[in-house]
Design a protein around this motif. Structure first.
Motif, mmCIF file in Angstrom:
data_model
loop_
_atom_site.group_PDB
_atom_site.id
_atom_site.type_symbol
_atom_site.label_atom_id
_atom_site.label_comp_id
_atom_site.label_asym_id
_atom_site.label_seq_id
_atom_site.Cartn_x
_atom_site.Cartn_y
_atom_site.Cartn_z
ATOM 1 N N CYS A 96 -7.882 -70.349 -54.828
ATOM 2 C CA CYS A 96 -9.263 -69.909 -54.977
ATOM 3 C C CYS A 96 -10.146 -70.828 -54.118
ATOM 4 C CB CYS A 96 -9.684 -69.924 -56.449
ATOM 5 S SG CYS A 96 -9.793 -71.586 -57.173
ATOM 6 N N LEU A 97 -11.388 -70.469 -53.955
ATOM 7 C CA LEU A 97 -12.278 -71.280 -53.111
ATOM 8 C C LEU A 97 -12.407 -72.716 -53.619
ATOM 9 C CD1 LEU A 97 -15.166 -68.815 -52.215
ATOM 10 C CD2 LEU A 97 -13.556 -69.894 -50.663
ATOM 11 N N GLY A 98 -12.529 -72.880 -54.933
ATOM 12 C CA GLY A 98 -12.665 -74.213 -55.500
ATOM 13 C C GLY A 98 -11.465 -75.092 -55.216
ATOM 14 N N CYS A 99 -10.279 -74.561 -55.415
ATOM 15 C CA CYS A 99 -9.062 -75.348 -55.204
ATOM 16 C C CYS A 99 -8.735 -75.505 -53.722
ATOM 17 C CB CYS A 99 -7.887 -74.706 -55.947
ATOM 18 S SG CYS A 99 -8.070 -74.786 -57.750
ATOM 19 N N ALA A 100 -9.150 -74.548 -52.902
ATOM 20 C CA ALA A 100 -8.853 -74.618 -51.465
ATOM 21 C C ALA A 100 -9.481 -75.855 -50.819
ATOM 22 C CB ALA A 100 -9.341 -73.361 -50.759
ATOM 23 N N GLN A 101 -10.566 -76.334 -51.396
ATOM 24 C CA GLN A 101 -11.229 -77.525 -50.861
ATOM 25 C C GLN A 101 -10.366 -78.772 -51.005
ATOM 26 O OE1 GLN A 101 -15.027 -77.838 -52.776
ATOM 27 N NE2 GLN A 101 -15.630 -75.776 -52.188
ATOM 28 N N PHE A 102 -9.443 -78.755 -51.963
ATOM 29 C CA PHE A 102 -8.633 -79.932 -52.253
ATOM 30 C C PHE A 102 -7.188 -79.795 -51.773
ATOM 31 C CE2 PHE A 102 -11.922 -79.554 -55.528
ATOM 32 C CZ PHE A 102 -12.643 -80.679 -55.225
ATOM 33 N N ASN A 103 -6.842 -78.626 -51.246
ATOM 34 C CA ASN A 103 -5.463 -78.397 -50.799
ATOM 35 C C ASN A 103 -5.394 -78.158 -49.317
ATOM 36 O OD1 ASN A 103 -3.750 -78.425 -53.240
ATOM 37 N ND2 ASN A 103 -5.202 -76.899 -53.893
#
Length: 103
Positions: A96-103
């Motif tokens: 998701c957009l939120g998790c994509a920032q950290f992966n």
């Protein structure tokens, strides 16, 4: 268009692209040294494009596997649904957009 159709179309596109690049890389080089040097530089660009196409194929296959398992569109990190707009723009999205920032 259904997710399966979108992924199948992407797979065909990446496969065709990879095949065309492989054909170009398999061609013979000129006997002229200066022209041969330019062709070798072009080969380096083609090899990078081939690597991108092969990576795209891998991502599509992984997305197809998630679809077959009923997990397509589910964030691999938090388990929440991936935004529809994100999947429309990037059908192979894993996060998701939120998790994509950290992966």
């Amino acid at each position: 268009m259904a997710h399966r159709d979108v992924l199948d179309a992407l797979q065909r596109d990446y496969a065709a692209r990879a095949e065309a690049i492989r054909r170009d890389l398999g061609r013979s080089h000129s006997a002229d040294f200066a022209e041969q040097a330019q062709q070798r530089q072009n080969d380096e660009v083609l090899e990078a494009l081939l690597a991108e196409a092969e990576q795209g194929l891998l991502l599509v296959r992984q997305a197809q596997q998630r679809l077959a398992e009923g997990r397509y569109g589910e964030c691999l990190c938090c388990g929440e649904p991936i935004e529809a707009a994100r999947l429309a723009a990037l059908p192979v999205a894993e996060y998701c957009l939120g998790c994509a920032q950290f992966n």
